[in-house]
Design a protein around this motif. Structure first.
Motif, PDB file in Angstrom:
ATOM      1  N   LYS A 179      -2.669  17.145 -81.584  1.00 55.19           N
ATOM      2  CA  LYS A 179      -4.038  16.847 -82.011  1.00 55.19           C
ATOM      3  C   LYS A 179      -4.776  15.994 -80.984  1.00 55.19           C
ATOM      4  CE  LYS A 179      -3.585  16.783 -87.055  1.00 55.19           C
ATOM      5  NZ  LYS A 179      -3.532  15.840 -88.185  1.00 55.19           N
ATOM      6  N   HIS A 196      -9.926   6.554 -76.885  1.00 52.07           N
ATOM      7  CA  HIS A 196     -10.480   5.652 -77.895  1.00 52.07           C
ATOM      8  C   HIS A 196      -9.449   4.610 -78.322  1.00 52.07           C
ATOM      9  CE1 HIS A 196     -13.166   4.643 -81.303  1.00 52.07           C
ATOM     10  NE2 HIS A 196     -12.030   4.315 -81.868  1.00 52.07           N
ATOM     11  N   CYS A 204      -8.947  11.138 -75.415  1.00 49.85           N
ATOM     12  CA  CYS A 204     -10.266  10.556 -75.190  1.00 49.85           C
ATOM     13  C   CYS A 204     -10.170   9.081 -74.826  1.00 49.85           C
ATOM     14  CB  CYS A 204     -11.151  10.739 -76.418  1.00 49.85           C
ATOM     15  SG  CYS A 204     -10.624   9.804 -77.861  1.00 49.85           S
ATOM     16  N   PHE A 263      -6.658  14.667 -78.003  1.00 44.72           N
ATOM     17  CA  PHE A 263      -7.338  15.271 -76.853  1.00 44.72           C
ATOM     18  C   PHE A 263      -7.628  14.244 -75.756  1.00 44.72           C
ATOM     19  CE2 PHE A 263     -11.710  15.612 -79.299  1.00 44.72           C
ATOM     20  CZ  PHE A 263     -11.925  14.252 -79.176  1.00 44.72           C
ATOM     21  N   THR A 265      -5.194   4.118 -85.069  1.00 45.71           N
ATOM     22  CA  THR A 265      -5.035   5.224 -86.007  1.00 45.71           C
ATOM     23  C   THR A 265      -6.216   5.304 -86.965  1.00 45.71           C
ATOM     24  OG1 THR A 265      -2.640   5.345 -85.888  1.00 45.71           O
ATOM     25  CG2 THR A 265      -3.650   5.966 -87.982  1.00 45.71           C
ATOM     26  N   LYS A 266      -6.685   4.143 -87.419  1.00 42.04           N
ATOM     27  CA  LYS A 266      -7.794   4.139 -88.375  1.00 42.04           C
ATOM     28  C   LYS A 266      -9.051   4.753 -87.774  1.00 42.04           C
ATOM     29  CE  LYS A 266      -6.663  -0.127 -89.750  1.00 42.04           C
ATOM     30  NZ  LYS A 266      -6.923  -1.514 -90.127  1.00 42.04           N
ATOM     31  N   SER A 267      -9.269   4.583 -86.472  1.00 42.70           N
ATOM     32  CA  SER A 267     -10.519   5.065 -85.892  1.00 42.70           C
ATOM     33  C   SER A 267     -10.321   6.264 -84.971  1.00 42.70           C
ATOM     34  CB  SER A 267     -11.205   3.928 -85.125  1.00 42.70           C
ATOM     35  OG  SER A 267     -10.330   3.412 -84.143  1.00 42.70           O
ATOM     36  N   CYS A 268      -9.114   6.791 -84.909  1.00 45.00           N
ATOM     37  CA  CYS A 268      -8.856   7.925 -84.003  1.00 45.00           C
ATOM     38  C   CYS A 268      -9.747   9.109 -84.367  1.00 45.00           C
ATOM     39  CB  CYS A 268      -7.394   8.350 -84.077  1.00 45.00           C
ATOM     40  SG  CYS A 268      -7.053   9.874 -83.146  1.00 45.00           S
ATOM     41  N   PRO A 269     -10.538   9.626 -83.416  1.00 46.66           N
ATOM     42  CA  PRO A 269     -11.422  10.746 -83.750  1.00 46.66           C
ATOM     43  C   PRO A 269     -10.684  12.058 -83.999  1.00 46.66           C
ATOM     44  CG  PRO A 269     -11.586  10.216 -81.414  1.00 46.66           C
ATOM     45  CD  PRO A 269     -10.700   9.177 -82.028  1.00 46.66           C
ATOM     46  N   ARG A 270      -9.404  12.087 -83.705  1.00 45.86           N
ATOM     47  CA  ARG A 270      -8.651  13.326 -83.883  1.00 45.86           C
ATOM     48  C   ARG A 270      -7.614  13.206 -84.979  1.00 45.86           C
ATOM     49  NH1 ARG A 270     -10.005  17.670 -83.047  1.00 45.86           N
ATOM     50  NH2 ARG A 270      -8.034  18.468 -82.262  1.00 45.86           N
ATOM     51  N   ASP A 271      -7.539  12.070 -85.640  1.00 45.29           N
ATOM     52  CA  ASP A 271      -6.522  11.854 -86.664  1.00 45.29           C
ATOM     53  C   ASP A 271      -5.122  12.118 -86.083  1.00 45.29           C
ATOM     54  OD1 ASP A 271      -5.639  11.093 -89.092  1.00 45.29           O
ATOM     55  OD2 ASP A 271      -5.904  13.021 -90.078  1.00 45.29           O
TER      56      ASP A 271
END
Lengths: 394, 485
Positions: free
Chosen positions: A23, A29, A27, A25, A75-81
């Motif tokens: 999952k 973040h 980024c 990618f 993990t809480k804010s990961c845009p890809r979960d």
């Protein structure tokens, strides 16, 4: 030097609790949101990328997985979960297995049968060690209270128990230190410069302070309570270690309470409370760190809790009920839990992170300073430019 | 063959007794609706163009330049808008919304609620005396809140129709029955503050849905500090700030607070020296919208150019996840921007925080695997595109489908990208999915062609074979939904 990609690595690590890491990618973040990331130590994105590429060998040169204390912000804010925090957790399991030269850590992390089998086998050996000598030489056990107390030494002679402690201490120290040696060789080897021997001494101070305080924990968001309980667990553990290894003759006396009682009570309470706290957290999935639990995550606190509980029961049977038979039985149960737990957890599983975390900081700082020193003495002549040239903020 | 052979110009098409009514309804007056309406009207057929707001033009009217050619957006759009206003085949209904659709393909009867403009369109001379006298100021929608307008206003000087209107939500007379300053000021005597809404019924053969998109609300992504920091601005705000018709006359300056503590942009305010543009705000993010909004990479590069054009010494940073420069001339445009000295950094920004009078942004510079903490004066959030909030309701009214994200579903992505599951109802532009202007215009022309074919051919349904494969088989696979904890 080129490195080979190993696309099978993520699949193999799935057995250790690694989730779908396709999952991600990349980024970055997670790296930028992490409160602990600093110049020269950017994670977890790079570690996850290496995992995706199957760079298992190169990962063993990284200290970063040990610098993460799992606050879960990424993990809480990961845009890809993609759950970077749990991937770092799986990476720590992988590294524990990779440092271990016996191969047992890999077995324990990937097979419940192996872990439970070894625990039960060791428990049987412990029971045997207590029971068999008495079967061969019956009549030594005091089944009645003696002078108003339980004569524990008639059942388990302090000298023999102490000998057992020492054998275990030696064995576990050898296993753990040899694994730490392998860890250090990988991490320091990545510097590709000679390491000045004095650095091992000058940086040792951080090893002590980080082991004792785990202060990087405090930099995490919302982990203060967790840190305090973790410290409590550590202090209880350390006190019990001292009492058992150094002061066993005072701890296990046939007369009443003594000076070891009060620290013993504190240590027991700390171990019981903290292990219950971690178990409850995992049960309720109350924080990000508790959302996913593998078997090994449950096992260590559960065994700690059982150790504390049986220790307390033995203490009650011995001093407050003055019940020799109950005391002896509980003694054996207590030992049949604590000995296998330490044998499995200290060098091969969850316990070892207590050692690997401070050693990771220690090695990282030695490596950084060695690189700095090499740059000063031979500017521009390094074959491989240093990737990390600064020490961790401590 | 059918009788249309005898009338190649399409004139007097009603005389053909086709089972498909020759009138077409276009819903939405942005560039998609404008393009489709003009294509059909110029082919000689009647079009009703229904627009919710007081002017046509849509989002494109707010833009300063278009990528990758850097053409002035208004120079492309305003002539088309004027053509709409003057076209004998087009009936423009502004301040209007479709509220009911009945009938069958080829013969729909449509109910339109037309809100009162309270300014008689035929009589208004556009002098602006009403706005001058109006005591009530509110943030201007057209300037994306960077400037103010009155309750009696014209959305922007080139609005079509070029007539003022009364915003009843903010009109003091509408609120408490007092004021009427505009009525007294109007030299044409064309303001009627008691004018009431009207209902219009129209009969059409085809409907083109061109309701476009709305931008992602930047305040939802709290980590970027929009709403907390004055100089964190959205892409639409930036478009207005660099536009010569915007509140600063095209001068890019920092936000300041006026005496009433309101955020204002003034041409004389200090200029930014470091500007960051953050890509993918609200897009490609399972916490918000999972899709790629398709236009942000390119408009962000355009922004970098515009900042450099206005303030050549300003340092400009682009923070992106993946650079999507896929269209004709787009990769070349990306090359050009890098050549202009813009720092293009791969890495998704995690947070924007205040740092004294500056902003501080945290990003991983992925190519170097290093944490960046960059101090900046201004941060532009490249907000993504979302389906129009009314898409779901409209879909129910029209008997067509939206996907789980609320984008309208086309019949076949490859074969019939503007058809829907309901014959006679067509899609144009970004309501079907995020789209840039060139693609929107191309798609709108396609929708118009299909409408004209149905009128000429006398059949609402498209010929067999043009719709293969059927919906469902070409559906875009849904991205993984965020797992529930």
């Amino acid at each position: 030097m080129s490195r080979r990609l190993d696309p099978t690595l993520p699949a193999r690590l799935r057995e250790m609790g690694l989730m779908d890491n396709s999952k991600c990618f990349n980024c970055g973040h997670c790296t930028a949101v992490c409160q602990l990331t600093e110049e020269g130590f950017a994670y977890p994105r790079q570690d996850i990328r290496m995992l995706q590429m199957g760079l298992g060998d190169a990962l063993t040169e990284r200290v970063e997985p040990w610098l993460c204390y799992y606050c879960g912000d990424c993990t809480k804010s990961c845009p890809r979960d993609a759950n970077p925090a749990e991937q770092m957790m799986a990476l720590r399991r992988y590294l524990t297995a990779a440092y271990d030269w016996t191969g047992l850590a890999w077995k324990f992390y990937t097979s419940k049968a192996w872990e439970i089998g070894v625990l039960l086998g060791l428990a049987l050996i412990v029971v045997g060690l207590f029971v068999v000598p008495h079967l061969l030489h019956p009549g030594q056990i005091q089944w009645e209270p003696l002078d108003g107390g339980v004569a524990v030494s008639s059942f388990a002679a302090v000298s023999w128990v102490h000998l057992g402690d020492m054998v275990m201490l030696g064995l576990l120290s050898f296993l753990l230190l040899s694994n730490i040696f392998r860890m250090g060789r990988r991490i320091l080897g990545a510097a590709r410069v000679p390491i000045p021997i004095t650095l091992y001494l000058s940086e040792a101070w951080h090893l002590v302070t980080h082991f004792a305080t785990q202060r990087r924990f405090g930099k995490c968001n919302d982990k203060e309570a967790y840190w305090v309980v973790h410290l409590m667990l550590m202090s209880g553990y350390a006190i019990m270690f001292l009492l058992v290894i150094v002061f066993l003759s005072s701890l296990q006396t046939d007369v009443g309470l003594n000076w070891t009682t009060l620290p013993g009570y504190f240590a027991t309470f700390a171990l019981l409370y903290a292990s219950a706290y971690f178990l409850r957290g995992r049960w309720q999935k109350s924080a990000e760190v508790n959302r996913y639990s593998t078997f090994s995550d449950w096992l260590f606190p559960a065994l700690l809790f059982a150790t504390s509980l049986t220790g307390i029961l033995m203490h009650i049977f011995r001093y407050y009920l003055t019940w020799p038979a109950g005391t002896y039985v509980m003694y054996v149960i207590h030992m049949a839990i604590v000995v296998p737990m330490l044998m499995v957890e200290v060098p091969f599983s969850k316990w070892s992170h207590l050692a690997y975390r401070p050693f990771a900081i220690y090695f990282a700082n030695i490596r950084s300073k060695a690189l700095q020193a090499a740059q000063k003495t031979q500017p521009g002549s390094l074959g491989v430019p240093p990737a990390v040239s600064n020490a961790l903020e401590v | 063959m059918e009788n249309w052979e005898g009338s190649p110009s399409g004139a007097s098409s009603t005389a053909r007794q086709s089972p498909v009514r020759p009138e077409t309804l276009v819903i939405g007056g942005g560039i998609a609706g404008i393009q489709a309406a003009l294509e059909i009207a110029n082919a000689g057929e009647k079009v009703y163009l229904v627009e919710k707001s007081g002017t046509i033009g849509g989002h494109m009217a707010m833009f300063d330049k278009t990528f990758p050619t850097l053409d002035c957006a208004a120079c492309i759009l305003t002539p088309k808008m004027v053509e709409i206003a003057q076209h004998p085949n087009i009936d423009l209904l502004t301040l209007s919304q479709v509220t009911a659709v009945d009938g069958a393909p080829g013969n729909f009867s449509v109910t339109v609620e037309k809100k009162a403009r309270q300014v008689t369109e035929a009589d208004c001379i556009g002098c602006g005396m009403c706005a001058e006298q109006c005591p009530k100021s509110v943030p201007s929608e057209f300037d994306a809140g960077t400037g103010m307008r009155k309750a009696a206003y014209i959305p922007f000087p080139q609005a079509v129709p070029n007539k003022y209107l009364i915003d009843r939500e903010n009109c003091l007379y509408a609120k408490n029955g007092k004021c009427k300053l505009c009525v007294g000021a109007c030299p044409a005597n064309c303001i009627d503050l008691d004018e009431e809404d009207a209902t219009v019924s129209i009969a059409v053969g085809n409907i083109i849905v061109a309701v476009g998109f709305q931008v992602f609300d930047a305040a939802r992504a709290e980590n970027f500090g929009y709403g907390r920091f004055d100089n964190v601005i959205t892409s639409l705000e930036f478009e207005r700030l660099v536009n010569a018709s915007g509140p600063t006359g095209g001068v890019l300056s920092l936000a300041v607070r006026d005496k009433r503590k309101r955020r204002v942009f003034l041409p004389e305010s200090p200029k930014p020296e470091q500007v960051a543009i953050i890509h993918c705000v609200g897009s490609r993010d399972c916490n918000h919208n999972q899709w790629c909004s398709r236009v942000c990479c390119m408009y962000s590069l355009k922004f970098a150019h515009l900042v450099k054009e206005k303030l050549p010494d300003c340092e400009v940073f682009e923070f992106y996840i993946d650079m999507r420069a896929f269209g004709k001339g787009y990769e070349e445009f990306y090359d050009r921007i890098r050549g202009e000295g813009v720092h293009v950094v791969r890495g998704r920004t995690a947070t924007v925080e205040g740092s004294g009078s500056k902003l501080k942004l945290r990003t991983e510079d992925i190519v170097n695997a290093r944490l960046l903490e960059q101090e900046l004066d201004m941060v532009i959030l490249s907000v993504g595109l979302e389906p129009n909030a009314q898409a779901g309701e409209l879909a129910r009214m029209l008997g067509i489908s939206v996907d789980h994200n609320k984008w309208f579903i086309e019949s076949s992505m490859g074969a019939a990208p503007t058809e829907t599951s309901n014959a006679g109802i067509h899609l144009a532009g970004a309501c079907q999915g995020p789209k840039d202007i060139p693609d929107t215009v191309a798609q709108a022309s396609d929708a118009a062609a299909r409408v004209l074919r149905s009128i000429l051919h006398g059949r609402a349904e498209p010929p067999l074979g043009s719709l293969l494969p059927r919906p469902g088989t070409t559906a875009v696979p849904a991205l993984d939904q965020r797992s529930e904890s």
